[in-house]
Design an enzyme around this catalytic site. Structure first.
Site, short mmCIF file in Angstrom:
data_model
loop_
_atom_site.label_atom_id
_atom_site.label_comp_id
_atom_site.label_asym_id
_atom_site.label_seq_id
_atom_site.Cartn_x
_atom_site.Cartn_y
_atom_site.Cartn_z
N PRO A 152 0.84 -1.81 0.02
CA PRO A 152 0.36 0.16 -0.42
C PRO A 152 0.53 1.53 0.42
O PRO A 152 0.35 2.43 -0.71
CB PRO A 152 -0.66 -0.29 1.37
CG PRO A 152 -1.03 -1.05 2.06
CD PRO A 152 0.32 -1.95 1.15
N LYS A 196 -3.64 -6.10 -10.73
CA LYS A 196 -4.96 -5.88 -12.06
C LYS A 196 -3.50 -4.31 -13.09
O LYS A 196 -3.65 -3.88 -14.11
CB LYS A 196 -5.86 -4.79 -12.37
CG LYS A 196 -6.37 -6.21 -11.69
CD LYS A 196 -8.35 -5.72 -11.70
CE LYS A 196 -9.33 -4.47 -11.54
NZ LYS A 196 -10.39 -4.06 -11.73
N GLY A 197 -2.84 -4.73 -12.03
CA GLY A 197 -1.67 -3.42 -12.07
C GLY A 197 -1.78 -1.82 -12.10
O GLY A 197 -2.89 -1.93 -12.38
N GLU A 222 -0.09 2.92 -15.19
CA GLU A 222 -0.85 3.48 -15.74
C GLU A 222 -2.21 4.03 -15.48
O GLU A 222 -2.51 5.55 -15.27
CB GLU A 222 -1.39 2.92 -17.29
CG GLU A 222 -0.20 2.34 -17.37
CD GLU A 222 1.36 2.48 -18.47
OE1 GLU A 222 1.95 3.64 -18.71
OE2 GLU A 222 1.71 1.17 -19.12
#
Ligand code: MOS
Length: 724
Positions: free
Chosen positions: A618, A687-688, A691
């Site tokens: 986190p 999930k990435g 971006e």
């Protein structure tokens, strides 16, 4: 199949960076930090015309300069993506000066006299001479579901606007640098790269040799944002120069050269129209995009994805046109394409909400799709509505006055805006080696890259949990082509790909210890089933009876194994890509203050909530999120690479004239992540992030500017002239 490990101790925890001390003490070695006693320095000479051909090069004066070893003007022997005698773009490398010192090379580069047969380049996407062609990749092929134009004409409420996004350059702190050394016919490069394997292949291709003769070493990258995702001509020319002079060569681009030798986010122009009924139900979306491209090495930016799938619409048409110009090739940059597509889509949604007299979040809720209509697939996980609900709560969205120009503090007009974020969840195969050492420490390695998100740290967390070791007993290494292959560090896929690879290989090694222990008469675990055994703190023990067990190191000693190794390849389940639409999501909120008399915009705060699957760390995720906000504020308000279309030169190729946010531009940034995981995407459930945390920011800021001022600015960046 792996046996259950103990409850995770490190993944999910906000542990500090394992390489933090190395970085803050200057001990981390970046590409340009490498050197040898016989190191020579290469400096590029770049074209001062934007089109035509090189007529001749007089290098006599440069060659005579003290310390100069060679002025290389003939690039025969290295394959570049263009013909070096033809000028494809202003600032293209035409010669390399190699000298004993950097100072001599820089000075002599200025003495090289290049004559050109110059022609006038076409660099303006709106030039009548610019040729627009369909893209070549399937992703940007013409698309239609239903009959969008007819449905748009019939719609009760319509937003139909043109958008214009400036070219952006990455501008990480570290400049592209390469140190290249030949040992006979073997090449070693210490390179700034996001892709160890792709870089190794690029050098091999350029010199017509097999990849096994190239070693690429890149343990640290000082920021890249996509700019180091390809091996650009400067890197190939460093290796070429080293071969020509028979000495190792270091070649670092200047900041100015960075703009013309490396790619950038291309200029894009859009028409985006949405038609809805009075209740806000979308009936039609039309998206027509034109995107800047070079004439070689074509790059197609993924601008069409978001408008096609983000909201439900029975009718949708999108077209993509590549506009081939006399420019160096564009490339991936911070949410490549997706950010541009999301800016248009999310600006249009805000405009539509305004025309409907409806809250922008409510408009999105009413058009939430039950499946991905562009691919006709169910979503793996999608919690965009929850992101907006939670974000609105924390941000205080209910305090926003929906009427533009309604909130004022003296000369300042205050506004709030929101926008959705999304980015596809990617994963690629990754091979990882794991070694358990006789002292009970483990070495984990794969040829991945860490350009800043904290790959060293997150992978150490994953490995420690999978092995049942304390983090201090795990050393994770990356950045070397002699390690097993990892995918390129781009497209936000590192946590999913490398993380799954690390977890998989580490679990395989752990299970080998477990299987050995339960059948070994000398082990206290002899006779148990493998699933009755737990591993934690470096010790294999009977689940529920920690006294019955032994340390990894004691097993290694008793078995006389020395170290024990495993190397495993993890491969994503390709079928999942055909069965599910996999994306991360987010809701971004921004508050701005616009000075009515000066036109200046200040972002007061940004808050976002993300549905990014499981969060491994986190603290790092939060850091990544606020970093994305800084970049997004830059794109929204400041960043623009300007060309002089008379000769194609980039006029602001420096950090004084290309503006990026500084501390004074940034105030309160914060982000949250929804708890949960996406077990369709990859075994870690991630999930990435990289971006995703960028994508929604520019539209949120622009929508806040509209709420503050009543001005709908559809061309980025939102500079003060557009608000006066
Ligand atoms: Mo990222 S723009 O894929 O480095």
């Amino acid at each position: 199949m792996t046996y259950p490990a103990a409850a995770p101790r490190f993944t999910g925890q906000p542990v500090t960076r394992v390489d933090g001390r190395l970085k803050v003490t200057g001990a981390a070695t970046y590409a340009g930090d490498n050197g040898f006693a016989d190191l020579a320095h290469g400096v590029l000479v770049c074209s001062t015309v934007g089109g035509g051909r090189v007529a001749g090069i007089d290098s006599a004066a440069a060659q005579r300069h003290p310390g100069v070893i060679r002025v290389i003007t003939d690039f025969g022997g290295v394959t570049l993506p263009y013909d070096p005698r033809q000028i494809a773009a202003f600032g293209q490398p035409v010669a390399v000066v190699v000298a004993d010192t950097l100072e001599a090379a820089v000075h002599a580069a200025g003495l090289v006299d290049v004559r050109y047969d110059a022609t006038e380049p076409t660099t303006d996407i709106d030039s009548p001479r610019a040729v627009a062609e369909p893209g070549s990749s399937a992703r940007v092929a013409d698309y239609e579901r239903g009959d969008a134009d007819t449905a748009l004409r019939a719609a009760a409420v319509v937003t139909d606007m043109e958008y214009s996004l400036a070219r952006n350059n990455h501008n990480p702190m570290e400049l592209p640098a390469t140190v290249a050394r030949w040992d006979g016919d073997r090449l070693t490069v210490w390179d700034k790269t996001q892709g160890i394997t792709s870089s190794q292949r690029a050098y091999a291709k350029a010199f017509g040799m097999t990849p096994d003769r190239v070693d690429v070493i890149s343990p640290f990258v000082g920021g890249a944002f996509g700019s180091a995702g390809k091996t650009w001509p400067n890197a190939l020319l460093a290796a070429f120069a080293a071969r020509q002079v028979g000495r190792p060569v270091k070649l670092t681009l200047s900041r100015k050269q960075f703009y013309s030798v490396v790619g950038y986010r291309p200029v894009s122009k859009h028409r985006l129209a949405i038609g809805a009924d009075r209740s806000g139900r979308i009936g039609a979306i039309v998206h027509e995009a034109r995107v800047e491209n070079s004439r070689y090495d074509g790059f197609e930016d993924n601008v069409t994805e978001v408008p096609r799938f983000l909201y439900s619409s029975p009718n949708m048409r999108s077209v993509y046109r590549s506009v081939h110009l006399d420019v160096n090739p564009p490339t991936y940059m911070r949410g490549p394409g997706t950010t541009s597509g999301a800016f248009t889509m999310e600006s249009a949604m805000d405009d539509l909400a305004f025309r409907l007299g409806m809250d922008p979040i409510e408009l999105r809720r009413r058009n939430e799709p039950s499946r991905d209509e562009s691919e006709d697939l169910p979503f793996s996980t999608r919690r965009l509505t929850e992101c907006f609900a939670r974000g609105a709560d924390v941000f205080g969205w209910s305090r926003r006055n929906p009427a533009p120009r309604s909130t004022r503090e003296g000369d300042l007009l205050i506004g709030m805006g929101t926008a959705a974020a999304t980015y596809h969840a990617l994963a690629s195969p990754c091979t990882v080696s794991v070694r358990m050492n006789p002292d009970g420490t483990a070495d984990v390695a794969t040829g991945a890259s860490d350009m800043g998100p904290g790959t060293y740290t997150s992978m150490t967390q994953v490995a420690a949990d999978a092995l049942g070791l304390p983090m201090q007993r795990v050393r994770f290494s990356l950045g070397d082509s002699r390690m097993p292959q990892a995918p390129i560090h781009g497209g936000s896929q590192t946590m999913a790909s490398v993380g799954s690879g690390v977890m998989n290989a580490a679990a395989m090694l752990r299970d080998r210890f477990i299987r050995t222990a339960v059948v070994d008469p000398g082990s206290p675990l002899s006779g148990l089933r493998p699933d009755q055994v737990t591993v934690a703190d470096g010790r294999v023990y009977a689940t529920g009876d920690p006294r019955r067990g032994e340390y990894y190191r004691d097993m290694l000693r008793r078995k006389g194994w020395g170290p024990l190794d495993a190397e495993e390849t993890w491969t994503p389940n390709d079928a999942e890509y055909e069965r599910f639409s996999m994306h991360g999501y987010g809701a971004v909120f921004a508050e701005v203050a616009v000075d009515e008399r000066l036109g200046t915009t200040r972002v007061r705060r940004v808050f976002a909530v993300y549905d990014a699957g499981r969060i491994i760390n986190p603290m790092l995720a939060h850091s990544q999120a606020i970093g994305g906000m800084v970049g997004g504020i830059g794109m929204a308000l400041l960043e623009a690479t300007e060309l002089d279309h008379r000769d194609g030169r980039i006029v602001n190729a420096n950090m004084a004239d290309y503006l990026v946010p500084v501390n004074a531009d940034i105030t309160a940034l914060d982000a949250e992540f929804l708890a949960g995981e996406d077990l369709v995407t990859d075994p870690l459930g991630v999930k990435g992030l990289a971006e995703l945390v960028f994508v929604g920011v520019p539209a949120a800021v622009a929508n806040a500017v509209f709420n503050a001022t009543g001005r709908r600015v559809t061309d980025l960046p939102i500079t003060l002239d557009k608000l006066l």
